[in-house]
Design a protein around this motif. Sequence first.
Motif, PDB file in Angstrom:
ATOM      1  N   LEU A 180     -36.818 -30.434  -6.772  1.00 45.50           N
ATOM      2  CA  LEU A 180     -37.158 -30.268  -8.186  1.00 45.50           C
ATOM      3  C   LEU A 180     -36.554 -31.366  -9.059  1.00 45.50           C
ATOM      4  N   PRO A 181     -37.129 -31.603 -10.237  1.00 41.03           N
ATOM      5  CA  PRO A 181     -36.563 -32.603 -11.159  1.00 41.03           C
ATOM      6  C   PRO A 181     -35.092 -32.345 -11.474  1.00 41.03           C
ATOM      7  N   GLU A 182     -34.707 -31.070 -11.627  1.00 41.71           N
ATOM      8  CA  GLU A 182     -33.289 -30.787 -11.913  1.00 41.71           C
ATOM      9  C   GLU A 182     -32.401 -31.112 -10.714  1.00 41.71           C
ATOM     10  N   TRP A 183     -32.986 -31.106  -9.512  1.00 47.95           N
ATOM     11  CA  TRP A 183     -32.219 -31.511  -8.335  1.00 47.95           C
ATOM     12  C   TRP A 183     -31.958 -33.022  -8.355  1.00 47.95           C
ATOM     13  N   HIS A 184     -32.923 -33.776  -8.862  1.00 48.14           N
ATOM     14  CA  HIS A 184     -32.698 -35.219  -9.037  1.00 48.14           C
ATOM     15  C   HIS A 184     -31.548 -35.440 -10.028  1.00 48.14           C
ATOM     16  N   ASP A 185     -31.556 -34.676 -11.130  1.00 46.93           N
ATOM     17  CA  ASP A 185     -30.480 -34.783 -12.126  1.00 46.93           C
ATOM     18  C   ASP A 185     -29.140 -34.394 -11.511  1.00 46.93           C
ATOM     19  N   ARG A 186     -29.154 -33.341 -10.704  1.00 43.87           N
ATOM     20  CA  ARG A 186     -27.928 -32.871 -10.069  1.00 43.87           C
ATOM     21  C   ARG A 186     -27.380 -33.930  -9.095  1.00 43.87           C
ATOM     22  N   THR A 187     -28.269 -34.596  -8.394  1.00 46.43           N
ATOM     23  CA  THR A 187     -27.858 -35.654  -7.470  1.00 46.43           C
ATOM     24  C   THR A 187     -27.107 -36.752  -8.218  1.00 46.43           C
ATOM     25  N   GLN A 188     -27.634 -37.150  -9.365  1.00 50.11           N
ATOM     26  CA  GLN A 188     -26.960 -38.179 -10.171  1.00 50.11           C
ATOM     27  C   GLN A 188     -25.635 -37.658 -10.722  1.00 50.11           C
ATOM     28  N   GLU A 189     -25.634 -36.406 -11.132  1.00 50.60           N
ATOM     29  CA  GLU A 189     -24.423 -35.792 -11.671  1.00 50.60           C
ATOM     30  C   GLU A 189     -23.303 -35.777 -10.621  1.00 50.60           C
ATOM     31  N   MET A 190     -23.686 -35.602  -9.360  1.00 45.77           N
ATOM     32  CA  MET A 190     -22.709 -35.568  -8.272  1.00 45.77           C
ATOM     33  C   MET A 190     -22.333 -36.968  -7.795  1.00 45.77           C
ATOM     34  N   ASN A 191     -22.955 -37.981  -8.392  1.00 44.79           N
ATOM     35  CA  ASN A 191     -22.707 -39.377  -8.018  1.00 44.79           C
ATOM     36  C   ASN A 191     -23.000 -39.617  -6.534  1.00 44.79           C
ATOM     37  N   THR A 192     -24.120 -39.077  -6.097  1.00 43.71           N
ATOM     38  CA  THR A 192     -24.537 -39.236  -4.707  1.00 43.71           C
ATOM     39  C   THR A 192     -26.001 -39.652  -4.682  1.00 43.71           C
ATOM     40  N   THR A 193     -26.633 -39.620  -3.527  1.00 43.35           N
ATOM     41  CA  THR A 193     -28.030 -40.028  -3.396  1.00 43.35           C
ATOM     42  C   THR A 193     -28.821 -38.941  -2.688  1.00 43.35           C
ATOM     43  N   ILE A 194     -30.130 -38.996  -2.837  1.00 44.14           N
ATOM     44  CA  ILE A 194     -30.978 -38.020  -2.140  1.00 44.14           C
ATOM     45  C   ILE A 194     -30.806 -38.119  -0.626  1.00 44.14           C
ATOM     46  N   PRO A 195     -30.789 -39.332  -0.028  1.00 46.78           N
ATOM     47  CA  PRO A 195     -30.547 -39.392   1.424  1.00 46.78           C
ATOM     48  C   PRO A 195     -29.233 -38.745   1.847  1.00 46.78           C
ATOM     49  N   GLU A 196     -28.187 -38.885   1.051  1.00 44.49           N
ATOM     50  CA  GLU A 196     -26.911 -38.255   1.402  1.00 44.49           C
ATOM     51  C   GLU A 196     -26.996 -36.738   1.296  1.00 44.49           C
ATOM     52  N   ILE A 197     -27.683 -36.255   0.265  1.00 45.35           N
ATOM     53  CA  ILE A 197     -27.880 -34.807   0.112  1.00 45.35           C
ATOM     54  C   ILE A 197     -28.687 -34.256   1.289  1.00 45.35           C
ATOM     55  N   VAL A 198     -29.751 -34.951   1.662  1.00 46.00           N
ATOM     56  CA  VAL A 198     -30.596 -34.493   2.772  1.00 46.00           C
ATOM     57  C   VAL A 198     -29.813 -34.521   4.084  1.00 46.00           C
ATOM     58  N   THR A 199     -28.977 -35.544   4.256  1.00 46.20           N
ATOM     59  CA  THR A 199     -28.167 -35.640   5.476  1.00 46.20           C
ATOM     60  C   THR A 199     -27.219 -34.450   5.584  1.00 46.20           C
ATOM     61  N   LEU A 200     -26.496 -34.154   4.503  1.00 45.15           N
ATOM     62  CA  LEU A 200     -25.584 -33.010   4.535  1.00 45.15           C
ATOM     63  C   LEU A 200     -26.357 -31.707   4.709  1.00 45.15           C
ATOM     64  N   ALA A 201     -27.489 -31.579   4.014  1.00 44.16           N
ATOM     65  CA  ALA A 201     -28.305 -30.358   4.119  1.00 44.16           C
ATOM     66  C   ALA A 201     -28.781 -30.142   5.553  1.00 44.16           C
ATOM     67  N   SER A 202     -29.085 -31.235   6.256  1.00 45.86           N
ATOM     68  CA  SER A 202     -29.549 -31.093   7.640  1.00 45.86           C
ATOM     69  C   SER A 202     -28.439 -30.560   8.538  1.00 45.86           C
ATOM     70  N   ILE A 203     -27.198 -30.962   8.265  1.00 47.99           N
ATOM     71  CA  ILE A 203     -26.064 -30.450   9.050  1.00 47.99           C
ATOM     72  C   ILE A 203     -25.843 -28.973   8.733  1.00 47.99           C
ATOM     73  N   ILE A 204     -25.913 -28.631   7.461  1.00 44.23           N
ATOM     74  CA  ILE A 204     -25.793 -27.223   7.052  1.00 44.23           C
ATOM     75  C   ILE A 204     -26.868 -26.384   7.741  1.00 44.23           C
ATOM     76  N   GLU A 205     -28.094 -26.920   7.761  1.00 44.20           N
ATOM     77  CA  GLU A 205     -29.213 -26.207   8.375  1.00 44.20           C
ATOM     78  C   GLU A 205     -28.938 -25.883   9.843  1.00 44.20           C
ATOM     79  N   LYS A 206     -28.359 -26.823  10.551  1.00 43.80           N
ATOM     80  CA  LYS A 206     -28.102 -26.626  11.980  1.00 43.80           C
ATOM     81  C   LYS A 206     -26.876 -25.744  12.233  1.00 43.80           C
ATOM     82  N   GLU A 207     -25.948 -25.695  11.284  1.00 47.76           N
ATOM     83  CA  GLU A 207     -24.730 -24.898  11.461  1.00 47.76           C
ATOM     84  C   GLU A 207     -24.911 -23.455  11.006  1.00 47.76           C
ATOM     85  N   ALA A 208     -25.693 -23.227   9.962  1.00 43.60           N
ATOM     86  CA  ALA A 208     -25.777 -21.901   9.338  1.00 43.60           C
ATOM     87  C   ALA A 208     -26.858 -21.037   9.982  1.00 43.60           C
ATOM     88  N   LYS A 209     -26.566 -19.783  10.113  1.00 47.15           N
ATOM     89  CA  LYS A 209     -27.549 -18.805  10.577  1.00 47.15           C
ATOM     90  C   LYS A 209     -27.827 -17.746   9.514  1.00 47.15           C
TER      91      LYS A 209
END
Length: 318
Positions: A180-209
């Motif tokens: 979502l557009p607010e997720w783009h804003d949140r990414t900038q607010e966190m001083n990170t990038t979409i690829p970094e967010i997706v990378t961490l999210a992929s690890i969370i996806e594989k770890e969490a049940k």
Amino acid sequence: MIIIITALAVFYTGIMLAPVPVHQEVSFQVPGQATTGDIAQILEDEGLIRNKLLFEMYIRFTGLDRKLKAGEYSFSGKITLTDIGAKLSRGQAQTDKVTIPEGYNVEQIALLLEEKGLADYDKFLEVTQSGDFSYPYLPPKNSEDRLEGYLFPDTYQIIPGWPEEKIVAMMLKRFDDVFLPEWHDRTQEMNTTIPEIVTLASIIEKEAKVEEDRPVIASVFYNRMKIGMHLESCATVQYALGEVKEVLLYEDLKIDSPYNTYLNGGLPPGPIANPGKDSLKAALYPAESNFFYFVAKPDGSHYFSRTLAEHNEGKRKY
């Protein structure tokens, strides 16, 4: 004589244009790049039209000759040229429903689509590496594992015969809609990038049940990175190994790979799977916690702890 010939022609044309009764459902496929003549031949072979020349004349007269779409179609009942022309020009083809599970990697998606008869495995992987897609956050063409993380896991309606490029584009579009557009804003607010967010999210996806664990698992990884600890995610090691093991050996944890987060600090070079919406959201909005460890419990949920001593106790318990 002319009147008789004209009457016979009208009579014959009327017969040729009359509805064709189809007592059992007839399915057929219109290949990509098929011409009007090709489609007419298919329809005549399937018994859906009486004369392919009249079909071609009708399609050209109605201006539909450049609007007929590839795909798998089915007809039953009384079928007219109008019915056929309308359905094929609207692309009202039969679709196959396929669900891409959360946490699948690109190769697993390619294999699933090939098993469903919807894509060629090698062609699909080739498209993910070298296809032209315009989203600015995607890695450049031909970079390693280029679209890993961005083929959004969801249920899709796919028309058999679609080119692999169209399937990939549909999945990328779904990711872009979900992010979502607010997720783009949140990414900038966190001083990170979409690829970094997706990378961490992929690890969370594989770890969490369990859904409610995802933001807490995210907080553990953020807490670790904040103080320079390694992520030490078994999921990243499995990605480096190229296989999923129920139990990792100590020698597995020594694999020489930038994806081995036991040996390397920070995030791996890219995503290890394609995360769903909940994992993306967890990476963007982690829980506030002072946890640095977690261990899986038999029910799939996790036990979280602040210290190594607590973590070791949790491992003994669970």
